[in-house]
Design a protein around this motif. Sequence first.
Motif, PDB file in Angstrom:
ATOM      1  N   GLN A 159       0.828  -1.205   0.000  1.00 41.22           N
ATOM      2  CA  GLN A 159       0.000   0.000   0.000  1.00 41.22           C
ATOM      3  C   GLN A 159       0.863   1.256   0.000  1.00 41.22           C
ATOM      4  N   GLN A 160       1.948   1.231   0.773  1.00 42.04           N
ATOM      5  CA  GLN A 160       2.861   2.378   0.776  1.00 42.04           C
ATOM      6  C   GLN A 160       3.440   2.607  -0.621  1.00 42.04           C
ATOM      7  N   THR A 185      -3.951  -2.342  -8.770  1.00 42.38           N
ATOM      8  CA  THR A 185      -4.834  -3.494  -8.940  1.00 42.38           C
ATOM      9  C   THR A 185      -4.689  -4.438  -7.752  1.00 42.38           C
ATOM     10  N   GLY A 186      -5.600  -5.389  -7.655  1.00 38.60           N
ATOM     11  CA  GLY A 186      -5.596  -6.344  -6.550  1.00 38.60           C
ATOM     12  C   GLY A 186      -6.989  -6.869  -6.311  1.00 38.60           C
ATOM     13  N   GLY A 187      -7.085  -7.991  -5.602  1.00 38.05           N
ATOM     14  CA  GLY A 187      -8.358  -8.634  -5.351  1.00 38.05           C
ATOM     15  C   GLY A 187      -9.065  -8.065  -4.130  1.00 38.05           C
ATOM     16  N   LEU A 232      -4.793   8.079 -11.757  1.00 34.52           N
ATOM     17  CA  LEU A 232      -4.676   6.794 -11.066  1.00 34.52           C
ATOM     18  C   LEU A 232      -5.879   5.942 -11.440  1.00 34.52           C
ATOM     19  N   LEU A 233      -5.615   4.818 -12.076  1.00 32.26           N
ATOM     20  CA  LEU A 233      -6.661   3.871 -12.450  1.00 32.26           C
ATOM     21  C   LEU A 233      -6.629   2.707 -11.464  1.00 32.26           C
ATOM     22  N   VAL A 234      -7.779   2.440 -10.842  1.00 28.63           N
ATOM     23  CA  VAL A 234      -7.874   1.426  -9.792  1.00 28.63           C
ATOM     24  C   VAL A 234      -8.870   0.367 -10.237  1.00 28.63           C
ATOM     25  N   GLY A 235      -8.506  -0.895 -10.107  1.00 32.66           N
ATOM     26  CA  GLY A 235      -9.444  -1.944 -10.484  1.00 32.66           C
ATOM     27  C   GLY A 235      -8.848  -3.319 -10.299  1.00 32.66           C
ATOM     28  N   VAL A 243       1.098  -1.108  -9.255  1.00 33.73           N
ATOM     29  CA  VAL A 243       1.284  -1.886  -8.029  1.00 33.73           C
ATOM     30  C   VAL A 243       0.136  -2.875  -7.948  1.00 33.73           C
ATOM     31  N   ARG A 244       0.479  -4.134  -7.660  1.00 35.64           N
ATOM     32  CA  ARG A 244      -0.553  -5.145  -7.460  1.00 35.64           C
ATOM     33  C   ARG A 244      -0.540  -5.552  -5.997  1.00 35.64           C
ATOM     34  N   LEU A 245      -1.654  -5.295  -5.297  1.00 35.19           N
ATOM     35  CA  LEU A 245      -1.771  -5.676  -3.892  1.00 35.19           C
ATOM     36  C   LEU A 245      -2.190  -7.141  -3.803  1.00 35.19           C
TER      37      LEU A 245
END
Length: 749
Positions: free
Chosen positions: A346-347, A362-364, A463-466, A493-495
């Motif tokens: 996240q940082q 991105t991330g689940g 910032l594109l989030v999905g 970044v993939r969480l």
Amino acid sequence: MTIGRVQEVRTPSVLEATLERVTFANPQTGYTVARVDTGRGGDLVTVVGSLLGAQPGETLRLRGRWGAHPQYGRQFLVEDYTTVLPATVQGIRRYLGSGLVKGIGPRLAERIVDHFGTDALRVIEEQPGRLAEVPNLGPKRTRLITEAWEEQRAIKEVMVFLQGVGVSTSLAVRVYRQYGDASIGVVRAEPYRLAAEVWGIGFKTADTIAAAVGIPHDSTERVEAGVQFVLSEATGQGHCFLPEDDLLARSVEMLQVPASLVRHCLALLVAEDNLVREEFPGAPGEPPTVAYYLVPFHRAEVSLAGGLKRLAGADVDRMAAFGGVDWDAALSWLRRCTGVDLAPGQQDAVRLALTAKVAVLTGGPGCGKSFTVRSVVTLAAAKGARVLLAAPTGRAAKRLTELTGVEAVTVHRLLELRPGGDAAYDRDRPLDADLVVVDESSMLDLLLANKLVRAVPPGAHLLLVGDVDQLPSVGAGEVLRDLLAEGTPIPHVRLTQVFRQASRSGVVTNAHRINAGRPPQVRGLDDFFLFSTDDAEEAARLTVDVVVRRIPARFGLDPRRDVQVLTPVHRGPAGAAALNELLQEALTPAAPDRAEKRFGGRVFRVGDKVSQVRNDYDKGANGVFNGTQGVVTAVDPVEQTLTVVTDEDETIRYDFAELDELVHAYAVTVHRSQGSEYPCVVVPLTTSAWMMLQRNLLYTAVTRAKQLVVLVGSPRALGQAVRATGSGRRHTALARRLRGRPQPLPGAA
């Protein structure tokens, strides 16, 4: 609906009667079952056959034969019909009061007929100005009635012409509204224009009309229209282009003409700038790909790639303050503000969003995307940055507002899309923003993503989030996946860490199991269940019982507001269409005090959950879009309108002729649920939907739920959905363009 064989009486007959009600109508074929009043007393008579365009309240002269149905008894089998204007005072009063003429209801009809008697229809037809003689009928209402009468008469003429080729009433209305008095001329001389310019008329309908007016099967006009239709259908399946061999094969199969003729017409279309041909190098040892695009999709793809590169490489930085920030101090301040420590991933995402001009997160589920976005917004606001938040759907925008405390809007509203689809904000008039954050970006299709990127000012951050593992967009392209493709210059970044609180959720845990190709745990959880049955029809009945009775009893959830049925398919015993009929009957049944409107094979009632099925830029403040959900709040038979309040709390009115833009939404396909979130989702899984059972589809369905998931159906179908990894990528060249050299933008993109 009639079932079984009707014993016909061969003697032709003519039956004159008033159409009382339509029991069943197939909007594709025009086949109708109706009840009519012969005016001789006694029971209503059942008539069956093609009654395309006939409306309750009209007097019809029906030609056909009498027959006897083994179950339904005596019926009149209609071969053709004409409309007859009523001649008696009672008939005219009933005709005008039936809602056929927009603006005239039963009370006004009575006043008109009381004043003019049997001359009422002649006055409206020949001397409409005399309507002002009717007490309390002002000039505005007089004008509206006159216009409605003229439009109805003109539409009837178009309908009579189209009736012979099976075009439905609603499409005849659309043809007339598109072309006005030129309608019949266009239909006769340029029928293929209908497929391109009138929503709801595809190539096959236009082709039937063209054959009826004498256009040859092998004409270049027909083949060119067919090729463009094949490409248009492909964009509806998510492709931005088709490879030449694929396009040829599909076109030859549909048009039944030689491949040489298709090749000739392809060359003509490219020369006329109606298609774009582009050649992409193949992998080592493989031939190049020859791609054919519809012009708007080629322009959008080139424009989007160029726009992203220009944003990423802009010389100015509207958030330059973060270039030299002490991140340890910044993150410590953030911890004091929120009371939460960010995980290392996240940082990294926070730093990236605030220092890179274009970035992807991105991330689940349960991996902290939402809290990361909130952290980005908090730090940006602390530096005085102007932050704009958006999402593709109203539900997703509402959720983003709740998570961040900053108002979020739909992308369409952010860009202020206008009638026709152009945006008020673009490169010449960019958004006033330092940071633009778009959630649920897996839903962004090529055309919308291009409009968005064009509106971001140079130096601003995007910032594109999905969740890239969800289904791609309903529209053409797979933008988020292309941005994350290997070798593209877009940082991301993939969480992956599932947080402890989220890990206690069976919904979150099973979503990750499914995404990893492992079957979900369906026993011993209090928020994830499987009701097992191998029979598709039983699965449908069980789904309704779960929604209507079991979930409300066990969890106290409202079956209409809080529960959403998500199906892999539209058709079939447990598909969206069949389930909507069953759920409507259970949740919003017919009642004397509940207004309704029958349209084609559907009935819309006040209280119905509905969904828009096409982008309509002419409705609402900034358009109404495919997938928008709402609730029917009013049906007005006088004004012939149906009112829907959408999830964005916007009131939208539909003319009765536009109701083919709406479908019931008690059950929707998983594709149509993207960007939405519900307290509970119920997912029927049956082997009858075998070809659609894929991992990303099931994963998307499960991740739509906030609290509760109930699967209903076959364990075998569930296993197939977990195992199947999908049917291949879409045809798109965005990642290739991002990896390549910058390209000049077409002027009209």
